[in-house]
Design an enzyme around this catalytic site. Structure first.
Site, PDB file in Angstrom:
ATOM      1  N   SER A   1       0.391  -0.921   0.005  1.00 42.05           N
ATOM      2  CA  SER A   1      -0.094   0.015  -0.677  1.00 42.05           C
ATOM      3  C   SER A   1       0.774   1.385  -0.198  1.00 42.05           C
ATOM      4  CB  SER A   1      -1.040   0.286   1.431  1.00 42.05           C
ATOM      5  OG  SER A   1      -2.382   0.919   1.381  1.00 42.05           O
TER       6      SER A   1
ATOM      7  N   HIS B   1      -8.963   1.212   0.799  1.00 45.32           N
ATOM      8  CA  HIS B   1      -8.450   0.399  -0.549  1.00 45.32           C
ATOM      9  C   HIS B   1     -10.232  -0.246  -1.094  1.00 45.32           C
ATOM     10  CE1 HIS B   1      -4.737   0.351  -1.111  1.00 45.32           C
ATOM     11  NE2 HIS B   1      -4.643   0.670   0.555  1.00 45.32           N
TER      12      HIS B   1
END
Length: 390
Positions: free
Chosen positions: A179, A292
């Site tokens: 990420s 996300h």
């Protein structure tokens, strides 16, 4: 009019070194902080002098050729499609932070410089928060993301200062990050400067926090189930909540460890049903909201604007994207991928499996915590991975 653009660098250049350039008639040589490669034509360089050319067996310093039309460089995005990894640098994401990180960085001048640059950009003493906390402040999205980015790159400089450290750095031929860690990986690979990366990460944290504040959302880790079972668990929870509280798998970490994001009521439904699906346990994650997923959509436009204004170059080595588990070479594609990343599930499980299946021999986790090492070991007990913490 078309011109050939040659980029060269030595990977021994510290992150803090300034970029220099040499302009020749119709050819410009830009010295990068690290290696750049291309699958069309390679010139091997030694001490910035061309000595031979070939299509494989590249030296530490390489020259990358691309065609530029006007001010736009045309780069084949599939440049790294057939990469063959041997040594990787893996960078952690949000959640890896811990009070006390960064202590060792004070003893390495190049690491300390990064924290000083961060203080100038952020407007506060990041190293003090990293070392002394308080934990609640360090854990906030707007602080933890810059803190992990800087601390992870400080770990690179810490490694560089050790005996044999530069040789390890020179051997790295693929990198990726979980990420937030994708930004760290791109900075290490020379796609953008340390400073520009930090400005992007700062804005990313702020935009994600604002998006989280705008909706009641959360994340929870599901331990002990495969991805198919977790999807079934999400489907069952979604039958009991309205559209605003739907959940989905947000982080595909490794078999037995997946993170689910969504509305708070949906997450609560997942937690309530987990045992009936034979999950070993659930762990509510200490993050601001449903990262996300589409809950982060308000952050995308801000990221797109910031990315559009940032100079991004072709990475010197493959950087694997969280969105599709593939390396990208075209700067415009990288910008689009980074903007999509905050609303797309993290494909970390596929990334690690692909690296190992392609023959990866050794990995290094650089930065706080040992989360990534644990994931890699769960994927393959025989995998070699070493943590370089600060």
């Amino acid at each position: 009019m078309q011109a050939l653009l040659l980029r060269t660098t030595s990977s021994s250049t510290p992150l803090s070194t300034m970029t220099s350039s040499l302009t020749l008639p119709s050819i410009s040589l830009n010295r990068f902080e690290s290696v750049t490669s291309c699958n069309s034509l390679f010139f091997h360089c030694s001490r910035n002098r061309v000595r031979s050319f070939g299509l494989k067996n590249l030296d530490r310093s390489r020259v990358f050729m691309s065609v530029s039309v006007g001010s736009q460089a045309v780069v084949d995005d599939a440049l790294f499609a057939n990469y063959k990894p041997s040594t990787s640098f893996l960078f952690p994401g949000q959640g890896a932070q811990a009070v006390g990180m960064g202590k060792e960085a004070q003893n390495v001048p190049a690491s300390a410089v990064l924290y000083k640059k961060a203080e100038d950009i952020l407007g506060f003493d990041l190293l003090d928060i990293c070392i002394n906390g308080p934990k609640e402040k360090l854990d906030s999205t707007v602080i933890s993301q810059p803190a992990i980015y800087v601390t992870s790159l400080a770990a690179v400089e810490l490694l560089r200062a050790r005996d044999g450290g530069q040789q390890i750095i020179d051997s790295v031929d693929v990198t990726c990050g979980l990420s937030l860690g994708e930004y760290t990986a791109l900075a290490f690979a020379g796609a953008f400067s340390f400073e520009d990366g930090l400005k992007l990460v700062k804005l990313r944290g702020e935009a994600m926090q604002e998006a989280a504040d705008a909706a009641q959302s959360a994340m929870v880790s599901i331990i002990g189930l495969d991805s198919e079972k977790v999807q079934q668990l999400c489907d069952a929870a979604n039958q009991e909540v309205d559209e605003a509280n739907k959940v989905q798998i947000a982080n595909y970490l490794c078999s037995g460890n997946y993170a689910v994001s969504g509305g708070v009521k949906g997450v609560e439904a997942v937690e309530a049903k987990a045992k009936s699906f034979k999950a070993r346990m659930t762990v509510r994650l200490a993050v601001a909201g449903a990262f996300h997923t589409s809950f982060m959509e308000p952050a995308v436009s801000r990221l797109e604007a910031a990315l559009a204004a940032t100079e991004i170059r072709t990475p010197r080595i493959p950087v694997i994207s969280n969105v599709d588990a593939q390396p990208h070479a075209d700067p415009s594609t990288i910008k689009k991928i980074l903007a999509r990343q905050v609303t797309s599930p993290v494909q970390w499980e596929t990334t690690v499996k692909t690296l190992l299946s392609k023959g990866l021999k050794k990995s290094y986790e650089l930065g706080p915590g040992k989360v990534i090492a644990g994931i890699v070991k769960r994927t393959d007990k025989g995998a070699q991975i070493e943590n370089i913490g600060v």
